[in-house]
Design an enzyme around this catalytic site. Sequence first.
Site, PDB file in Angstrom:
ATOM      1  N   ILE A  16      71.825  57.776  33.178  1.00 38.23           N
ATOM      2  CA  ILE A  16      70.619  58.980  32.728  1.00 38.23           C
ATOM      3  C   ILE A  16      70.044  59.112  33.329  1.00 38.23           C
ATOM      4  CG2 ILE A  16      69.462  59.457  30.313  1.00 38.23           C
ATOM      5  CD1 ILE A  16      72.583  58.981  29.622  1.00 38.23           C
ATOM      6  N   HIS A  17      69.078  59.931  34.025  1.00 39.45           N
ATOM      7  CA  HIS A  17      68.034  59.861  34.626  1.00 39.45           C
ATOM      8  C   HIS A  17      67.290  61.653  34.362  1.00 39.45           C
ATOM      9  CE1 HIS A  17      71.195  62.848  37.703  1.00 39.45           C
ATOM     10  NE2 HIS A  17      69.697  62.756  38.388  1.00 39.45           N
ATOM     11  N   ARG A  18      67.945  62.501  34.142  1.00 45.07           N
ATOM     12  CA  ARG A  18      66.836  63.609  33.800  1.00 45.07           C
ATOM     13  C   ARG A  18      65.525  64.100  33.573  1.00 45.07           C
ATOM     14  NH1 ARG A  18      70.650  67.497  36.325  1.00 45.07           N
ATOM     15  NH2 ARG A  18      69.786  69.418  35.339  1.00 45.07           N
TER      16      ARG A  18
ATOM     17  N   ASP B 117      74.186  62.427  33.087  1.00 45.59           N
ATOM     18  CA  ASP B 117      73.408  63.570  33.121  1.00 45.59           C
ATOM     19  C   ASP B 117      73.568  63.656  33.939  1.00 45.59           C
ATOM     20  OD1 ASP B 117      71.425  62.024  34.156  1.00 45.59           O
ATOM     21  OD2 ASP B 117      70.299  62.161  31.966  1.00 45.59           O
TER      22      ASP B 117
END
Length: 352
Positions: free
Chosen positions: A202-204, A277
Site C-alpha cells: 500500500i503506497h498510493r 494499490d
Amino acid sequence: MKIVTILGARPQFIKAAPVSRVLRKHMEEKIVHTGQHYDANMSDIFFEELHIPKPDYHLGVGSGNHGKQTGEMLAKIEEIVLNEQPDYLMVYGDTNSTLAGALVAAKLHVPVIHIEAGLRSFNKKMPEEINRIMTDHVSEFLFCPTDTAIENLTNENVTHNVFNIGDVMYDAVLYNQELAKEKSNILAEAGLTAKNYHLITIHRAENTDDIENMKNILEAFSKIDEVKVWPIHPRTKHKLADYGLNLGDVPNLKVIDPVGYLDMLTLEANAKKIVTDSGGVQKEAYFMKVPCVTIREQTEWVETLSGEANILTGTDTEKILAAVQKEVNPEYKEVFGDGQASEKIVDLISKK
C-alpha cells in the site's frame, strides 16, 4: 541512430532494461535519470544484478510539487537534448518524468516514442492520467501493451504509428523471474512458506493521505486470519505513525523493510493472494497467475479484472475482506503479449 531515454523511477528502469538490451545491439542510447523518485535500492548492485544499463545523466530533481518538479525537469532535459541531438526521445509510462521528456522533445521537434501508450483510468484527478493523455498526443510512435489501449487511442483520434506490441513489463518479469530463482532467499529470511501468506503493498497517496481510508484498510487486515507480509514503504510507515495507527494491532502481520525487485518477484510468485494499490503489482500478479485484490476504485489494467483474477474493492472494509476471502479460479489469458515486446519495438523503429 541515437535515442535519448528519459526515466524517473525504479519501475521505469526495470521496464526499460529489456528494451535497452535489444536497442543497444542496433543503435546508440543515452539514459537520463531525472531522480524524480529517490530510491536507496537503486545502488550499483541494482543495475548489476538486473543487468540494467547505468544512466548517462543524473538530474537529481527529487520530489516536490508537480509544477516545480516538472518545470525543473523541463529545463534540464532540454539542455541534454540540445547537446545530444537525438533522432528520437523515448519515454515510459505516466510519471512527471514521462511528461517532461515528451514536452521537451515535442517543442524541439524530436520525435517522441511512448512505451505503455494508450492506458486510461478515466479519472483525471489522478496526475498520472493527465501525463498519459498529454504524452500520447505529442508522440510519434505509440507502443501499446494491449488491445484496450489501442481502442482508447482510437477513441481520441490517435491512430498514426500506433502498435500493440505487448507489455515490456512482461518481458522484464520473464527475464527477472529466472534471476530471482537463482538469487533470492527472501522466503527463508522472512520465515515464510509458499502459498501460505498474503502479500500486501500500500503506497498510493489517495490511500495513505486519508486517515479514514487507512483505518478501513487496517481493519480489514485485522479480520484476515492468515499470515500477511507487508514490505512497507517508508512514506506509508510515517503516515501510519502520524495517524497513531499501530500495525502491532494487526494479528499475523509480518512487517518487513522494503525489498529489492528480485525479492519482490519471489514474494509475489509464492503468495496465496496479493493485496495492493499498485498498478505494476496488479500486472505482475496476473503474469504469475496469483489472485489479486486492488484497493482502488479504478484500474488502468482492466484486462486483469477478467474472471476476478483481480478484484477492485476501494477502501470499504467489508469489500476488502470479502475479496481476500473469496475463492477464485480465473483463466489467465495472453492479453499482454508473448514476452517479445522489446524486439518488436526495436524492429518497428528501425524500419522508419
